[in-house]
Design an enzyme around this catalytic site. Structure first.
Site, PDB file in Angstrom:
ATOM      1  N   GLU A   1      -2.361 -19.468   3.056  1.00 19.66           N
ATOM      2  CA  GLU A   1      -1.002 -19.881   2.756  1.00 19.66           C
ATOM      3  C   GLU A   1      -0.960 -20.682   1.458  1.00 19.66           C
ATOM      4  OE1 GLU A   1       0.454 -21.906   6.291  1.00 19.66           O
ATOM      5  OE2 GLU A   1      -0.788 -20.626   7.574  1.00 19.66           O
TER       6      GLU A   1
ATOM      7  N   GLU B   1      10.458 -22.910   5.830  1.00 15.32           N
ATOM      8  CA  GLU B   1      10.253 -23.453   7.167  1.00 15.32           C
ATOM      9  C   GLU B   1      10.566 -24.939   7.155  1.00 15.32           C
ATOM     10  OE1 GLU B   1       6.607 -24.416  10.293  1.00 15.32           O
ATOM     11  OE2 GLU B   1       6.251 -23.167   8.536  1.00 15.32           O
TER      12      GLU B   1
END
Length: 465
Positions: free
Chosen positions: A269, A380
């Site tokens: 990520e 997010e």
């Protein structure tokens, strides 16, 4: 940084506030004297206690202990470690030693130190002395040479972005060749964490489906699946969203994913995040993450464990990004490319137009040792629910997708790397928003931006109470 999938289980436990007893409560001293629980030994009356040899020894021990704590605390740059917590000598000493030992492993001796305008300390560390090389499979090695780039490297609208996109570089100082800039981890950083042992890691994911939305993590994402992927690329619009409390965060990132979505989940990520708990402020920061067991015992943010090998002397992972975008004003984005080196199998990270940041060694992973089965892009947030209503933590710019350019946040020029090391446009991009009344997403394709989407939102509003 939690997984953002509607098609497999992935959630994290909510962040919990730590509780401490009041330091001002009155306690009865064993020698019959009352005193407050404040930490000043000078103001305490020990006249009765000193008549007992045992009590006298105890007082001596407490005085020595407090002195040692002050010395250790001053070394870490925080003189309030003991004063801000309930006095439990053995427990405090154990925690202090654990923090000290962890900091010694993370912070390597620098050849140069740079003070960033935002308060960060950047250490210039010899590249082969970085924390990654503490890994048993990397000991004695040095960073690898650059790999072959994917063919068809599409630099549309990338421009001539330089490494100078972080606040620390505005100091005018730089790290010498052969070193890498590392954001120094402080005692304060570790004290904000809910656990010294798990500092730098995400909370362990609970086994609930994301469509139950029971884990407090909310997403607005675009994703592709159903093929074998060897990397991904996107330009990510950078903002400084409001985060309501220190136990929440807001981020925008790419996920490179493989595994059965159980305990063997592998992810790589990268993107930007605002995380007051991790960094102690509200700046958007460039970050990376990895795990090979669904965030349980492997992996970490940035360079906080042995894993990612940094090769760049100009970019500090975890450092604040500048400039950021403004509503109806200038827009700024960062272009990131993650791809698997066909020759050695390592996963490399590139910033902008050809600036290599470093790589994740292939041996770190199981499923990602071969290829990814899903790529995700998007935002997010954490909704802690601490106020009894939905959080007002913003995602992206804090505005809904329908507002468009210069108002809503975006991802553009999204691509994937195929089996033959070619960068290709996305096919069959799907978009998903967990709570579209709080944060939403709208996708599209055009000649200038290729595959793109706008996403984000304000969180709590009349439709998201």
């Amino acid at each position: 940084m939690d997984m953002a999938l509607a098609v497999f289980p992935s959630s994290k436990s909510k962040l919990r506030k730590t509780q401490t007893r009041s330091l001002g409560e009155t306690r009865q001293h064993k020698c019959g004297q009352k005193h407050t629980g404040k930490r000043s030994f000078i103001n305490m009356n020990f006249s009765l206690c000193l008549r007992s040899p045992i009590a006298s020894l105890l007082v001596h021990f407490l005085f020595v202990f407090s002195t040692l704590c002050s010395v250790h605390s001053s070394q870490f740059g925080d003189h309030h470690l003991v004063a801000n917590q309930t006095f439990r000598p053995k427990e405090e000493l154990r925690k202090l030693n654990a923090i000290r030992n962890r900091l010694q492993r993370i912070n390597k001796p620098p050849v140069k130190t740079i003070q960033s305008p935002d308060g960060d300390i950047i250490d210039c560390v010899v590249s082969h002395m970085q924390h990654a090389f503490d890994h048993p499979l990397l000991k004695g090695q040095k960073p690898l040479d650059p790999p072959e780039r994917p063919r068809g490297h599409n630099q549309m609208d990338d421009g001539d972005l330089s490494e100078n996109f972080q606040l620390w570089s505005f100091s005018g100082e730089s790290c010498p060749e052969g070193t890498i800039p590392i954001r120094r981890t402080t005692e304060q950083d570790m004290l904000r964490a809910t656990s010294v042992r798990r500092f730098g890691r995400k909370k362990i994911i609970n086994r609930v489906r994301r469509d139950t939305s029971g884990n407090g993590h909310e997403h607005a994402i675009g994703y592709v699946t159903g093929d074998q992927y060897y990397g991904s690329k996107a330009s990510i619009n950078v903002w400084a969203p409001l985060v309501e409390n220190p136990y929440e965060f807001s981020l925008s990132q790419m996920w490179v994913i493989s595994g059965s979505f159980g305990d063997d989940l592998n992810t790589i990520e990268a993107g930007w995040q605002v995380s007051p708990e991790l960094y102690g402020d509200s700046y958007p920061r460039f970050f990376t993450y990895w795990t090979t067991d669904a965030y349980q015992a492997t992996g970490c943010y940035n360079l906080l464990c042995s894993g990612f090998v940094q090769t760049n002397s100009k970019i500090a992972i975890g450092a604040a990004i500048s400039p950021t975008s403004s509503y109806s004003g200038g827009q700024f984005d960062i272009s990131l490319l993650i791809w698997k080196d066909p020759k050695h199998g390592n996963w490399w990270l590139e910033f902008g137009s050809g600036i290599l940041v470093g790589y994740w060694p292939s041996f770190l992973f199981t499923h990602l040792g071969d290829h990814a089965s899903m790529i995700q892009f998007g935002g997010e947030i954490v909704n802690s629910g601490s106020s009894g209503s939905h959080t007002s933590t913003q995602m992206g710019s804090g505005h809904f997708a329908e507002e468009g350019f210069a108002k809503a946040s975006y991802f553009r020029n999204m691509q994937v790397v195929d089996w033959d090391n070619n960068l290709i446009p996305l096919s069959n991009l799907k978009v998903l928003a967990d709570h579209p009344n709080c944060y939403d997403i709208q996708g599209g394709v055009n000649n200038a931006w290729g595959n793109y989407f706008y996403y984000g939102g304000p969180g709590r509003n009349v439709k998201c109470p």
